[in-house]
Scaffold this active site. Structure first.
Site, PDB file in Angstrom:
ATOM      1  CE  LYS A  45      -2.541   3.132   2.747  1.00  0.00           C
ATOM      2  NZ  LYS A  45      -1.839   4.172   2.062  1.00  0.00           N
ATOM      3  N   GLY A  97       6.197   4.143   9.232  1.00  0.00           N
ATOM      4  CA  GLY A  97       5.359   5.327   9.402  1.00  0.00           C
ATOM      5  C   GLY A  97       5.479   5.841  10.828  1.00  0.00           C
ATOM      6  CD  GLU A 142      12.604  -0.563  10.506  1.00  0.00           C
ATOM      7  OE1 GLU A 142      13.105   0.409  11.116  1.00  0.00           O
ATOM      8  OE2 GLU A 142      13.070  -1.699  10.570  1.00  0.00           O
ATOM      9  CB  CYS A 146      12.814   7.573   9.845  1.00  0.00           C
ATOM     10  SG  CYS A 146      13.878   6.616   8.776  1.00  0.00           S
ATOM     11  CD  GLU A 187       8.540  11.078  14.210  1.00  0.00           C
ATOM     12  OE1 GLU A 187       7.368  10.850  14.506  1.00  0.00           O
ATOM     13  OE2 GLU A 187       9.034  10.796  13.107  1.00  0.00           O
TER      14      GLU A 187
HETATM   15  P1  NAD Z   1       1.778   7.706   8.744  1.00  0.00           P
HETATM   16  O1  NAD Z   1       2.004   6.798   9.879  1.00  0.00           O
HETATM   17  O2  NAD Z   1       0.759   8.763   8.850  1.00  0.00           O
HETATM   18  O3  NAD Z   1       1.393   6.892   7.407  1.00  0.00           O
HETATM   19  C1  NAD Z   1       2.156   5.820   6.942  1.00  0.00           C
HETATM   20  C2  NAD Z   1       1.270   4.898   6.124  1.00  0.00           C
HETATM   21  O4  NAD Z   1       0.277   4.326   6.977  1.00  0.00           O
HETATM   22  C3  NAD Z   1       0.519   5.584   4.987  1.00  0.00           C
HETATM   23  O5  NAD Z   1       0.522   4.734   3.861  1.00  0.00           O
HETATM   24  C4  NAD Z   1      -0.893   5.724   5.547  1.00  0.00           C
HETATM   25  O6  NAD Z   1      -1.904   5.759   4.572  1.00  0.00           O
HETATM   26  C5  NAD Z   1      -1.018   4.469   6.387  1.00  0.00           C
HETATM   27  N1  NAD Z   1      -2.029   4.537   7.429  1.00  0.00           N
HETATM   28  C6  NAD Z   1      -2.535   5.634   8.044  1.00  0.00           C
HETATM   29  N2  NAD Z   1      -3.453   5.293   8.967  1.00  0.00           N
HETATM   30  C7  NAD Z   1      -3.532   3.935   8.933  1.00  0.00           C
HETATM   31  C8  NAD Z   1      -4.289   2.978   9.678  1.00  0.00           C
HETATM   32  N3  NAD Z   1      -5.161   3.338  10.604  1.00  0.00           N
HETATM   33  N4  NAD Z   1      -4.104   1.678   9.408  1.00  0.00           N
HETATM   34  C9  NAD Z   1      -3.202   1.276   8.470  1.00  0.00           C
HETATM   35  N5  NAD Z   1      -2.466   2.137   7.728  1.00  0.00           N
HETATM   36  C10 NAD Z   1      -2.627   3.459   7.964  1.00  0.00           C
HETATM   37  O7  NAD Z   1       3.207   8.276   8.429  1.00  0.00           O
HETATM   38  P2  NAD Z   1       3.546   9.490   7.489  1.00  0.00           P
HETATM   39  O8  NAD Z   1       3.089  10.710   8.171  1.00  0.00           O
HETATM   40  O9  NAD Z   1       3.106   9.209   6.109  1.00  0.00           O
HETATM   41  O10 NAD Z   1       5.156   9.383   7.510  1.00  0.00           O
HETATM   42  C11 NAD Z   1       5.928   9.947   8.485  1.00  0.00           C
HETATM   43  C12 NAD Z   1       6.296   8.985   9.586  1.00  0.00           C
HETATM   44  O11 NAD Z   1       7.030   7.860   9.082  1.00  0.00           O
HETATM   45  C13 NAD Z   1       7.203   9.647  10.576  1.00  0.00           C
HETATM   46  O12 NAD Z   1       6.795   9.318  11.884  1.00  0.00           O
HETATM   47  C14 NAD Z   1       8.564   9.048  10.255  1.00  0.00           C
HETATM   48  O13 NAD Z   1       9.494   9.128  11.284  1.00  0.00           O
HETATM   49  C15 NAD Z   1       8.219   7.659   9.848  1.00  0.00           C
HETATM   50  N6  NAD Z   1       9.276   7.045   9.019  1.00  0.00           N
HETATM   51  C16 NAD Z   1      10.063   6.047   9.528  1.00  0.00           C
HETATM   52  C17 NAD Z   1      11.060   5.454   8.757  1.00  0.00           C
HETATM   53  C18 NAD Z   1      11.922   4.315   9.269  1.00  0.00           C
HETATM   54  O14 NAD Z   1      12.498   3.594   8.464  1.00  0.00           O
HETATM   55  N7  NAD Z   1      12.061   4.112  10.558  1.00  0.00           N
HETATM   56  C19 NAD Z   1      11.277   5.900   7.459  1.00  0.00           C
HETATM   57  C20 NAD Z   1      10.476   6.919   6.981  1.00  0.00           C
HETATM   58  C21 NAD Z   1       9.473   7.455   7.770  1.00  0.00           C
END
Ligand code: NAD
Length: 488
Positions: free
Chosen positions: A173, A226, A248, A282, A380
């Site tokens: 997704k 995420g 992650e 991240c 964060e």
């Molecule tokens: P997010 O958590 O809002 O979204 C990530 C994904 O989850 C998206 O595809 C979104 O549609 C989906 N999602 C949202 N709600 C959901 C639910 N209830 N159930 C299932 N899926 C759902 O994250 P974001 O704002 O898009 O990205 C930023 C975050 O990602 C930051 O916290 C960042 O630190 C983290 N991040 C971590 C890494 C790593 O490798 N550790 C890398 C990149 C980003």
């Protein structure tokens, strides 16, 4: 407007609905994306399940899987410029970064291609004379991969590569913010020759798509990247069918500079550590912990370099910091700085959104030495905001570094070898970079603990995490098994 399609069971189609994607540099809509809802998610999971059970995938040798992954790696390398262009267009990540990163994504597929036929089981020296016991490593099953907008191709490759090497099938997704590169990746994947349904690519919104996918009864493992709040939803969702998860998540990574460090190198590493990808990374080194004796010198140089950064359109090769992905991120950045200033923190440079169209927020440095509770130091945040705190002793530096619920990355700059070792031991994080920052490789595991999640991506461990162990007992004696209820 360009129009993209989802990829289910080897077939491209429109989703149940469509949504507009906006160009982060102009704020204007530029493409129509397929929005997957319940029926599309069901179809994608069914396709992945059927592919998982099909002889064409299940009976394929590991070496043959590896060959397909090598082919995919070559296709990604050939198409890297197009993929980079789309990721830049749809997410605002600058072309300098997407070009280099996507060329390197091919190496991740190559690494897992080579690993496919090296995921070995084991033979056990069992304590019974007439038994052979061994362990088979089998694929975990159908994997749901859910990724955020930043570095989508990279974050998807580190899931798809090991999952397919292990023999799983995947429903990916893509993020609703900037899904174009993943939908284009599906077209490239389609040329590699995998059986239909081995990879399915959909996109859509969290509640209607991500939640339906991660709670689907036919999913065996959820690989998520995420934010921590979404991760909690994912874990609750996966509890429905007790699917395993790898998470992650974000970080609040310390970047620690001791007075004996090479200051110019450390400044350069800090600049890329926080401002690369406009801070939407991240592993961003978002907390600078600086030894008090060099604080003024370091901050003066850092400010000078931050203010010299070229801010501009993401598709321009001379741009060093581009727009944030969405207007919401700009709003969040402004709000974070306002709350931090209200708490007493001092803005050294940047701090407010640029007055031009697009989602531009400048490189920002905030001194929080007198305000340890400032929101920019504790929360964060995914953007170009660096919070600074000074320290006087090594023990104080370590205590500050560990004063967070996250535990993803960290950096230590010092020429003192024994001190570096003490810091490596003491820091609670999944990655410690010493006199460097941000280095990654397919060979090295990547991940964190605490609110930064669990599980590892990259390296052999990631491929093993997409397998489960089957224990096989084989009796080698031809003697009849005696009736257990006849006394002898
Ligand atoms: P997010 O958590 O809002 O979204 C990530 C994904 O989850 C998206 O595809 C979104 O549609 C989906 N999602 C949202 N709600 C959901 C639910 N209830 N159930 C299932 N899926 C759902 O994250 P974001 O704002 O898009 O990205 C930023 C975050 O990602 C930051 O916290 C960042 O630190 C983290 N991040 C971590 C890494 C790593 O490798 N550790 C890398 C990149 C980003």
């Amino acid at each position: 407007m360009q129009q993209f399609q989802q990829y289910i069971g080897g077939v491209f189609s429109d989703g149940s609905a469509q949504f507009e994607s906006r160009d982060p540099a102009s704020g204007e809509p530029w493409a129509l994306m397929p929005e997957a809802r319940g029926a599309d998610v069901d179809a994608a999971v069914l396709a992945a399940r059927e592919a998982f059970l099909s002889p064409s995938w299940m009976e394929m040798t590991a070496s043959a899987r590896g060959k397909l992954l090598f082919r995919l790696a070559d296709l990604v390398a050939e198409n890297a410029p197009k993929l980079a262009e789309l990721e830049t267009r749809d997410t605002g990540k600058i072309i300098r970064e997407t070009s280099a990163q996507i060329a390197y994504v091919a190496e991740y597929f190559r690494y897992y291609a080579g690993l496919a036929d090296k995921i070995e089981g084991a033979h056990l020296p069992i304590d019974k004379p007439d038994m052979e016991v061994w362990l088979r490593r089998e694929p975990v099953g159908v994997v749901a991969a859910v990724v955020p907008w930043n570095s989508q191709l990279f974050l998807s490759a580190v899931k798809i590569g090991p999952a397919l090497a292990a023999g799983c099938t995947v429903v990916l997704k893509a993020s609703e913010d900037g899904p174009a590169p993943m939908l284009e990746f599906a077209r490239i994947f389609d040329q590699a020759g995998f059986p239909p349904g081995v990879l399915n690519v959909i996109t859509g919104f969290g509640p209607e798509c991500g939640a339906v996918l991660s709670s689907h009864p036919d999913i065996d493992h959820v690989a998520f990247t995420g934010g921590p709040e979404t991760a909690r939803h994912i874990v609750r969702n996966s509890a429905e069918n007790l699917a395993s998860t790898s998470l992650e998540l974000g970080g609040k990574s310390p970047f620690i500079v001791f007075g004996d460090a090479d200051i110019e190198s450390a400044v350069n590493a800090q600049i890329s550590g926080i401002f690369a990808a406009s801070g939407q990374s991240c592993v961003a080194g978002s907390r600078l912990l600086i030894e008090a004796s060099v604080k003024d010198q370091f901050l003066a140089r850092l400010k000078e370099k931050a203010e010299a950064i070229v801010i501009g359109p993401p598709d321009d090769m001379t741009t060093e910091v581009g727009p944030l992905c969405t207007p919401t991120q700009v709003q969040r950045a402004s709000d974070l700085i306002a709350r931090s200033v209200a708490a007493g923190a001092r803005v050294i440079t940047g701090g407010s959104a640029l007055e031009r169209s697009g989602n531009y927020f400048p490189p920002t440095i905030v001194d929080c030495s007198e305000t340890p509770d400032a929101p920019c130091l504790t929360e964060e945040f995914f953007g170009p905001v660096l919070s600074v705190v000074s320290f006087s002793t090594e023990a104080e530096a370590l205590a500050l570094a560990n004063d967070t619920d996250f535990g993803l990355a960290s950096g230590v700059f010092t020429k003192d070898l024994t001190r570096a070792h003490r810091m490596i031991r003491g820091i609670r994080a999944g990655i410690v970079w010493v006199n460097t920052y941000r280095a990654v490789s397919p060979i090295a595991p990547f991940g964190g603990h605490g609110l930064s999640g669990h599980g590892r991506e990259g390296g052999l461990q990631a491929a093993l995490d997409y397998t489960k162990v089957k224990t096989v007992w084989l009796r080698t004696s031809d003697d009849p098994i005696p009736d257990p209820f006849v006394m002898r």
